[in-house]
Design an enzyme around this catalytic site. Structure first.
Site, PDB file in Angstrom:
ATOM      1  N   SER A 158       0.122  -7.072  -4.646  1.00  0.00           N
ATOM      2  CA  SER A 158       0.730  -6.775  -5.945  1.00  0.00           C
ATOM      3  C   SER A 158       2.053  -6.067  -5.735  1.00  0.00           C
ATOM      4  O   SER A 158       2.187  -5.243  -4.825  1.00  0.00           O
ATOM      5  CB  SER A 158      -0.207  -5.889  -6.771  1.00  0.00           C
ATOM      6  OG  SER A 158       0.439  -5.422  -7.949  1.00  0.00           O
ATOM      7  N   TYR A 180      -4.932   1.692  -8.555  1.00  0.00           N
ATOM      8  CA  TYR A 180      -4.868   0.257  -8.259  1.00  0.00           C
ATOM      9  C   TYR A 180      -3.692  -0.034  -7.339  1.00  0.00           C
ATOM     10  O   TYR A 180      -3.819  -0.728  -6.316  1.00  0.00           O
ATOM     11  CB  TYR A 180      -4.737  -0.528  -9.562  1.00  0.00           C
ATOM     12  CG  TYR A 180      -4.407  -1.993  -9.381  1.00  0.00           C
ATOM     13  CD1 TYR A 180      -5.404  -2.924  -9.124  1.00  0.00           C
ATOM     14  CD2 TYR A 180      -3.088  -2.452  -9.483  1.00  0.00           C
ATOM     15  CE1 TYR A 180      -5.105  -4.270  -8.961  1.00  0.00           C
ATOM     16  CE2 TYR A 180      -2.774  -3.785  -9.320  1.00  0.00           C
ATOM     17  CZ  TYR A 180      -3.784  -4.691  -9.066  1.00  0.00           C
ATOM     18  OH  TYR A 180      -3.483  -6.020  -8.889  1.00  0.00           O
TER      19      TYR A 180
END
Length: 295
Positions: A158, A180
């Site tokens: 990501s 995250y």
């Protein structure tokens, strides 16, 4: 279709919907036998913000899509939060197919919260999804790949795992993506270190992440209203590119879906491998810390 993966077996986690399903379809279109896996055979619930959320999509649907396109797939349900299911998944794949050549660690259900308000349960579950599960599956797959003389591991990363844009945007102040993002940054580093360890075994290990964001049943609730998303095909083609050459030619990269194909002038195909997508330049507002080459 070029059938570049004919004779190869691939395992794609989290492939009942979204990015995982798209990757499974594209690998199968190139001739791979694809094992699809998710928590269960049908739609499942997951915890977000302390509440149970049901997300649509099933392994049976993914298998049907692949077979309708002439590909080969089978479903092996496994809850990757369950220690036993996670620990035996690779062996089940090998027993069912005779081996494993490609592992795509995609599974995970993001649960955002600011650090101050995040429960330890959410923290631990985030680590389980994005660090422990890829570690355990890669560890189990390595001996099988080594015995076949080659292998490819692709971890889905990501851009949140990169340094955030300065000055900090409102998104960084309020989204609650810190833990995250931290696990994705750790996954990037795990990938690069494992790539070094496995280079001499001809096992490539790379990261592929969205340059911006991809609309999926699991991610849509986390995207700001009006956020411009990108088609999944560009990420999928980048994943395929990480599974087609020896490790000494391409390993240890942290590549992103729009940047890598644009930089390398890849022909991005549709998920069935039959058509081509238009050339798509990365937007100017993408994270400036993304390396176009993936280095």
């Amino acid at each position: 279709m070029t059938n570049t993966l004919t004779g190869k077996t691939a395992l794609v986690t989290g492939s009942s919907r979204g990015i995982g399903r798209a990757i499974a379809r594209r690998l199968a279109a190139e001739g791979a036998t694809v094992v699809v896996t998710a928590r269960s055979a049908g739609p499942t619930s997951a915890i977000r913000g302390g509440e149970s959320v049901v997300v649509e999509g099933s392994l049976a649907e993914t298998v049907a899509m692949i077979e309708a396109n002439g590909g080969s797939a089978l479903a092996i349900p496994a809850d990757l939060e369950d220690t036993d299911a996670r620990g035996t998944l690779i062996e089940r794949v090998v027993e069912a197919t005779g081996g494993i050549d490609i592992l795509v660690n995609n599974a995970g259900f993001a649960d955002y919260s600011t650090v101050e308000k995040m429960s330890l349960e959410t923290f631990d579950r985030t680590i389980e999804h994005y660090i422990r599960a890829p570690f355990v599956l890669a560890q189990a797959a390595i001996p099988h790949m080594r015995s076949r003389g080659a292998g490819w591991i692709v971890n889905i990363g990501s851009s949140t795992g990169l340094s955030p844009i300065r000055p900090f945007r409102e998104y960084n102040k309020t989204s609650g993506d810190v833990i995250y993002a931290a696990t994705k940054a750790a996954l990037h580093r795990l990938t690069q270190g494992l790539a070094a360890e496995l280079l001499d075994d001809n096992i490539a290990v790379n990261v592929v992440g969205p340059s911006t964001a991809i609309s999926t049943p699991g991610a849509d609730a986390l995207l700001p209203a009006g956020y411009e998303t990108e088609p999944v095909e560009y990420l999928v083609e980048t994943v395929l590119a990480m599974c087609t050459v020896p490790a000494d030619e391409r390993t240890g990269l942290v590549a992103f879906s729009l940047h890598f194909p644009w930089h390398n002038e890849l022909d991005v195909k549709t998920l069935d491998g039959q058509g081509s997508m238009p050339r798509r330049e990365p937007p100017a507002w993408a994270n400036p810390n993304i390396s176009p080459s993936g280095m």
